[in-house]
Design an enzyme around this catalytic site. Structure first.
Site, PDB file in Angstrom:
ATOM      1  N   LYS A  27      38.459 -13.073   6.842  1.00 56.23           N
ATOM      2  CA  LYS A  27      38.334 -14.028   8.016  1.00 56.23           C
ATOM      3  C   LYS A  27      39.405 -13.784   9.080  1.00 56.23           C
ATOM      4  CE  LYS A  27      36.092 -17.931   5.859  1.00 56.23           C
ATOM      5  NZ  LYS A  27      36.358 -19.324   5.462  1.00 56.23           N
ATOM      6  N   ARG A  49      35.510 -16.719  -3.110  1.00 54.38           N
ATOM      7  CA  ARG A  49      34.199 -16.225  -2.615  1.00 54.38           C
ATOM      8  C   ARG A  49      34.495 -15.121  -1.597  1.00 54.38           C
ATOM      9  NH1 ARG A  49      31.622 -17.348   2.377  1.00 54.38           N
ATOM     10  NH2 ARG A  49      29.372 -17.632   2.302  1.00 54.38           N
TER      11      ARG A  49
END
Length: 371
Positions: A306, A341
């Site tokens: 991210k 995840r």
């Protein structure tokens, strides 16, 4: 004036021996905590903060205002609650150690690997098989990008993308989750064999979604996003104290799910790293992860590749963020998160296994101490 209480673990230790037994196992995980901050908030502001240990917690909770006493007792019980395994069809996923969820995006525009597996079904099948072989407990299939600025996708197109990928994963014996915020996509995915719903809107986007999940009796991940009810998940991220604001918002979504008939044992929570949050707010949430065990549900953590990693590493592009992804996954494990995840399953599983070896060894590190 409304008051709220929060019990935040602030002293994580390798095992109870290091504190002569005066530590708790966080939510049945491989994380232990010996010190806690009990925080009283009124009208958004922190008005009192007490420090406690397991052997002094009853005294601190007994001195709280009556208005928040029952909630504080429930949070303390939740911090020691061991969660049962997730039942995903014929598979049972234990939550007493960190599990890895592998990402399979069948999109043209996801921020990291968009397009790679959309038009090449065989490549997606091969990638999913490799993640399962590497140790992924669940494959998370998504057909709509949720990156900032991504355009909303018609549900029919999303179904067309995800169903073949789900069928391929199910055929190889994998446990499968569907990453969607649309009820029709949930229905099609569950019909195709998916076992879990991963909703980035926390079941707030589509008014039928909670009914679908409750009817299916399947597990669901409720993620926090400030714009969950609208089209832009990232809109409206305005926080006073981000960790407590997200805690309250997740509690509200959890309560709505329970009211809709979803069983408590089927609910997982996700703080929503990167969704309508600044770098500082994302870092604050990572540091506050142990707090969220007080809600009483397993936690899923997703920060793989991210933007925050790029912001902390000279704007490294998404495909060069493995080191940061591993660092965040390991920190989540240290905080007792039950599932991470990730895009890079093999590397994360290897890191998890080494981390678990260290944790197992730590349980005997103090065996030679007297008493």
């Amino acid at each position: 004036m409304p008051q709220h209480v929060y019990i935040r673990p602030i002293g994580l230790v390798p095992g109870p021996q290091s504190e002569h037994g005066n530590a708790i196992r966080l939510a049945g995980s491989m994380a232990y905590a010996s010190r806690f901050a009990v925080i009283l908030r009124r009208d958004g502001d922190i008005v009192e903060r007490w420090l406690a240990a397991p052997d002094t917690m009853a005294q601190v909770l007994g001195a709280l205002p009556d208005e928040v006493g029952a909630d504080a007792e429930a949070q303390w019980a939740n911090l020691t609650l061991a969660h049962p395994p997730l039942q995903l069809g014929p598979r049972s996923v234990a939550l007493d150690q960190p599990q890895v969820m592998g990402i399979l995006n069948v999109t043209p525009d996801s921020f990291s690997d968009g397009g790679r597996y959309l038009d090449d079904r065989a490549a997606g099948r091969e990638h999913a098989a490799a993640m399962v072989e590497a140790g992924a407990a669940i494959i998370d299939v998504g057909g709509e990008s949720t990156r900032p600025g991504a355009k909303a996708l018609w549900e029919g197109d999303e179904i067309e993308r995800v169903v073949p990928a789900i069928e391929d994963c199910v055929a190889m014996g994998a446990a499968v989750s569907i990453d969607t915020r649309k009820a029709a996509v949930m229905e099609a995915a569950l019909e195709a064999g998916a076992h879990l719903v991963n909703d980035v809107s926390g079941l707030a986007h589509d008014p039928r979604s909670a009914e679908v999940v409750a009817g299916a009796g399947c597990p669901v991940v409720l993620m926090h996003a400030p714009g969950a009810a609208g089209e832009d998940l990232h809109e409206g991220g305005d926080y006073d104290l981000v960790a407590f604001d997200v805690f309250d918002a997740l509690r509200a979504r959890r309560d709505a799910a329970l009211d809709a008939g979803i069983e408590a044992r089927n609910i997982l929570l996700d703080v929503g790293i990167g969704f309508g949050k600044s770098l500082g707010e994302n870092l604050a949430l990572v540091n506050a992860l142990p707090l969220f065990h007080a809600l009483g549900h397993p936690l899923l953590f997703g920060a793989s590749r991210k933007r925050m990693i790029g912001a902390l590493s000279k704007e490294a592009p998404a495909d060069e963020r493995l080191g940061g992804s591993i660092a965040l996954a390991l920190e989540a494990m240290r905080c007792g998160v039950q599932m991470v995840r990730v895009h890079d399953v093999a590397e994360t599983v290897q890191a998890r296994n080494v981390w678990r070896g260290l944790r197992d060894a730590a349980l005997t590190d103090f065996s030679d101490l007297p008493g």
